[in-house]
Design a protein around this motif. Structure first.
Motif, PDB file in Angstrom:
ATOM      1  N   UNK A 123      36.167  30.241  41.526  1.00 22.41           N
ATOM      2  CA  UNK A 123      36.150  31.607  40.979  1.00 22.41           C
ATOM      3  C   UNK A 123      37.344  32.410  41.500  1.00 22.41           C
ATOM      4  N   UNK A 124      38.369  31.699  41.965  1.00 26.52           N
ATOM      5  CA  UNK A 124      39.574  32.334  42.513  1.00 26.52           C
ATOM      6  C   UNK A 124      39.242  33.232  43.704  1.00 26.52           C
ATOM      7  N   UNK A 126      36.647  35.134  43.954  1.00 26.85           N
ATOM      8  CA  UNK A 126      35.990  36.387  43.553  1.00 26.85           C
ATOM      9  C   UNK A 126      34.475  36.242  43.417  1.00 26.85           C
ATOM     10  N   UNK A 127      33.984  35.016  43.598  1.00 23.09           N
ATOM     11  CA  UNK A 127      32.537  34.792  43.480  1.00 23.09           C
ATOM     12  C   UNK A 127      31.898  34.516  44.827  1.00 23.09           C
ATOM     13  N   UNK A 346      45.396  38.864  41.109  1.00 25.03           N
ATOM     14  CA  UNK A 346      44.150  38.153  40.795  1.00 25.03           C
ATOM     15  C   UNK A 346      42.972  39.129  40.730  1.00 25.03           C
ATOM     16  N   UNK A 347      43.067  40.173  41.558  1.00 29.69           N
ATOM     17  CA  UNK A 347      42.013  41.203  41.550  1.00 29.69           C
ATOM     18  C   UNK A 347      41.787  41.756  40.148  1.00 29.69           C
ATOM     19  N   UNK A 348      42.875  41.881  39.405  1.00 24.92           N
ATOM     20  CA  UNK A 348      42.774  42.508  38.081  1.00 24.92           C
ATOM     21  C   UNK A 348      42.726  41.493  36.940  1.00 24.92           C
ATOM     22  N   UNK A 350      40.821  38.425  34.707  1.00 23.41           N
ATOM     23  CA  UNK A 350      39.472  38.015  34.283  1.00 23.41           C
ATOM     24  C   UNK A 350      38.561  39.206  33.997  1.00 23.41           C
ATOM     25  N   UNK A 351      39.157  40.284  33.512  1.00 24.95           N
ATOM     26  CA  UNK A 351      38.319  41.420  33.101  1.00 24.95           C
ATOM     27  C   UNK A 351      37.999  41.263  31.625  1.00 24.95           C
ATOM     28  N   UNK A 352      38.539  42.106  30.758  1.00 23.68           N
ATOM     29  CA  UNK A 352      38.245  41.954  29.339  1.00 23.68           C
ATOM     30  C   UNK A 352      38.935  40.719  28.768  1.00 23.68           C
ATOM     31  N   UNK A 353      38.293  40.074  27.835  1.00 27.11           N
ATOM     32  CA  UNK A 353      38.977  39.094  26.993  1.00 27.11           C
ATOM     33  C   UNK A 353      39.674  39.895  25.902  1.00 27.11           C
ATOM     34  N   UNK A 354      40.967  39.664  25.751  1.00 31.65           N
ATOM     35  CA  UNK A 354      41.714  40.454  24.758  1.00 31.65           C
ATOM     36  C   UNK A 354      41.301  40.065  23.340  1.00 31.65           C
TER      37      UNK A 354
END
Lengths: 354, 343
Positions: A123-124, A126-127, A346-348, A350-354
């Motif tokens: 999860x890079x 982030x998990x 990386x923090x930013x 994997x938010x919205x899928x464009x």
């Protein structure tokens, strides 16, 4: 519905819940698993064990952020069930989830890197421990919320049915989850829609530190299956080969459109000082007798003994497999240590899928 | 638009049209929820006849499991529309929406997309009482990766729902309970309104009135009244509340210099608070007067229709706020009325 206590013969999965009193009770022939599959199960049990022992040690040494829930003592369940699955079947895991991911074919390197919070982790970073997923292997993710995964597995099974595939979905959860509304809604929904879900309750007899006997006034979680018109079975969750045989039947039934099964795997938590027991500051919640019972029911010992007695492998061959597992874990730790921390970019991600 | 059939749709008929068109267009779209086959609000009525029970799926009243099933299906190859009937029922599904849908893609490092729409009825105006009338949108605006859509009319309801279904992210789609029977001209076929894009419903130069959903109608009524005072209000319908069209608002305030946020939700951490804070932060130098918020009274939604009306922003509330704002910075004329620039 008749459910027999764990001391008796493991119950067979019933093919027709309408005639649920007619319990098939062929004696379990563990040898029927066969050498190839039995060794596959052993390989997974021992890899989980060595992985978790190392994670426990690293955690105790303060090398891992956050906290960990170890799967030690419960390996038979993940290994027994996942060896009955195909690669394209789905599992949804729990906060105590490392074992499930390994058993479904997850990569120890990327798992360990995730536990270290590294960018090379699943999860890079982030998990973390409670959120490892590997969608390429059908692992739809571990879940930090008790009973949070059950509805998701129901949805995966619904998806399989809608897409006309015969994939099945497995959701693992503990005895504590059986007292959440999500459990009851999910069993009922899967039943009414006749979905191919295995609800695998890992009853390690404690929800956090509260005994299951204080949290429900029935002896067996599996009894609750009757309320939803689905098959409920109890299995010795410390026996990898028994676990596998039972899971195989439930999976076959689910694949053929026979609907969900609630499997209650009676097991023991052996997550001592390395895991959540660390929060107890020395307080005890289990008697010495219980701890001794947990030690004596060790699933790794159990399958080791079976493999030798069935002549599926020699002690030397098993030792070789064990040593290979230790090497894999060594390499995973090395991989994690050599990996980079995630950058601010990386923090930013994997938010919205464009 | 030659050859396009345009009908005077109700808001609910627009929802049905969007669902029908999207289910025809993409066979991975399914609809799941309680009584979706009969369609309590009629938005889903008749779909089972065309698409069959495998794609229009009736469920027990189990909001948590149904929402989660929608997520599980969306993570494994389907596009799910989960009908949760009344907005307040989303509280029962909150673990799945907030903890699972809202986090899944990010916390798994981008391993999955999640094309799921949680569709429900939002807000008051029908005398439905406290458990069937609450404004739910600010709750979901507070969650990092959930889109929130609030159509104010039948045209937008269709175009936004089609966009929401095609979106690969979780969307909370809030139909306006009391607007179900309202009508507007809506073209059949391709009408997709991109999420995150607001619309100027009325041009004006004196004050920006920002709103969404039912409150847009109160703002339009207020703008009429204000025009008779000689105050030209610019009315913005944001349409999507997360992500929202900040630039449209900031540009409007640059023109008008005055800002009123009108939202049918509660004053503390409501949508109006977010808009007002954003204007104060990014358009402060353009402001000629303090920003004003018009929100619900901070009580549960009462049943009595008169009391309910008092709770929600009214056109009179908006007029009062606009007048007070316009009165600041440009003085009052000899009649005691707010004077516009150059008066």
């Amino acid at each position: 519905m008749s459910i027999k206590p764990i001391t008796q013969q493991t119950q067979q999965v019933q093919s027709d819940h309408v005639d649920s009193d007619q319990v098939v009770s062929d004696p379990i022939d563990k040898k029927s698993v066969g050498a190839v599959t039995a060794l596959d199960i052993y390989r997974r049990v021992v890899l989980i064990r060595r992985f978790e022992e190392r994670v426990g040690m690293l955690f105790r040494q303060g090398q891992l952020p956050g906290f960990v829930h170890l799967y030690i003592g419960q390996e038979a369940i993940a290994a027994g069930v996942c060896t009955a699955l195909r690669d394209d079947d789905y599992i949804v895991s729990t906060h105590r989830g490392h074992g499930h991911v390994i058993a479904k074919g997850g990569d120890p390197d990327r798992m360990m890197a995730e536990l270290f919070g590294k960018v090379t982790g699943y999860c890079k970073g982030k998990g973390g421990s409670m959120h490892i997923a590997d969608f390429s292997k059908g692992v739809l993710g571990a879940c930090g919320i008790v009973a949070g995964g059950l509805p998701i597995a129901v949805g995966a099974a619904l998806s399989a049915k809608t897409r006309s595939t015969d994939q099945v979905a497995v959701t693992f959860f503990g005895d504590g989850a059986a007292n959440e509304g999500s459990f009851h809604e999910s069993l009922n929904l899967a039943s009414t829609l006749n979905l191919g879900v295995l609800f695998v309750c890992e009853n390690n007899q404690y929800g956090e530190f509260t005994a299951a006997t204080d949290a429900m006034n029935i002896e067996n979680v599996a009894e609750r299956a009757a309320s939803y018109g689905i098959a409920g079975v109890i299995v010795d969750g410390s026996d990898p080969l028994e676990m596998h045989l039972l899971a195989q039947q439930a999976v076959a039934r689910a694949r053929q459109g026979g609907g969900p099964t609630l499997i209650e795997a009676k097991t023991h938590r052996r997550d001592h000082a390395e895991g959540e027991d660390a929060f107890l500051a020395g307080q005890k919640y289990r008697s010495d007798d219980e701890l001794a019972a947990a030690e004596s029911s060790d699933p790794l010992n159990r399958i080791h003994k079976d493999l030798l007695s069935f002549n599926f492998a020699s002690a030397a061959e098993l030792e070789t497999i064990d040593a290979a597992a230790v090497n894999k874990v060594d390499a995973a730790v090395q991989f994690a240590r050599n990996s980079d921390d995630p950058t601010e970019a990386v923090l930013l991600e994997d938010r919205w899928v464009a | 638009m030659g050859g396009v059939i345009v009908s005077r749709n109700t808001y609910i008929a627009s929802i049905r049209q969007a669902l029908t068109e999207e289910m025809r267009r993409d066979e991975s779209v399914i609809l799941i929820g309680e009584d979706v086959r009969l369609g309590v609000f009629a938005g889903t009525r008749g779909l089972c006849d065309e698409f069959g029970p495998d794609r229009v799926i009736d469920t027990p009243i189990s909001e948590l499991a149904v929402a989660g099933a929608g997520i599980g299906a969306a993570a494994t190859g389907l596009r799910t529309v989960v009908d949760l009937m009344f907005g307040t029922f989303l509280y029962l599904a909150m673990d799945q929406i907030a903890n699972q849908a809202g986090n899944m893609r990010y916390m798994f490092g981008g391993q999955t997309s999640l094309p799921v729409v949680f569709m429900t009825q939002n807000g008051g105006g029908l005398g439905a009482g406290p458990h069937h009338s609450q404004p739910m949108h600010p709750l979901f605006m507070n969650m990092p990766l959930i889109k929130v859509v609030v159509p104010s009319n039948p045209f937008d309801a269709k175009g936004l729902l089609k966009a929401a279904i095609r979106d690969d992210n979780p969307v909370v789609f809030l139909n306006q309970l009391s607007l179900g029977a309202t009508r507007a001209e809506v073209p059949e076929g391709e009408l997709v309104i991109p999420l995150g894009v607001g619309e100027i419903k009325r041009q004006g130069s004196d004050v920006t009135i920002c709103s969404a959903g039912l409150a847009v109608h109160r703002c339009m009524e207020a703008a009429e009244v204000l025009a008779s005072d000689g105050i030209e209000a610019e009315v913005i319908d944001l349409r999507t509340l997360k992500p929202w069209d900040k630039q449209l608002v900031i540009d409007s305030v640059a023109k008008t210099g005055r800002f009123i946020a009108v939202d049918e939700s509660y004053p503390t951490c409501g949508a109006a608070s977010e808009w007002a804070a954003t204007v104060a932060e990014f358009a402060f130098s353009d402001l000629k007067a303090p920003v004003r918020r018009v929100s619900n009274t901070d009580v549960p939604m009462p049943f009595n229709p008169d009391l309910e009306r008092q709770v929600m922003p009214s056109a009179a509330d908006v007029v009062e706020a606009a007048r007070s704002t316009v009165g600041v910075g440009i003085g009052v004329n000899a009649d005691g009325m707010p004077a516009v620039d150059g008066d």
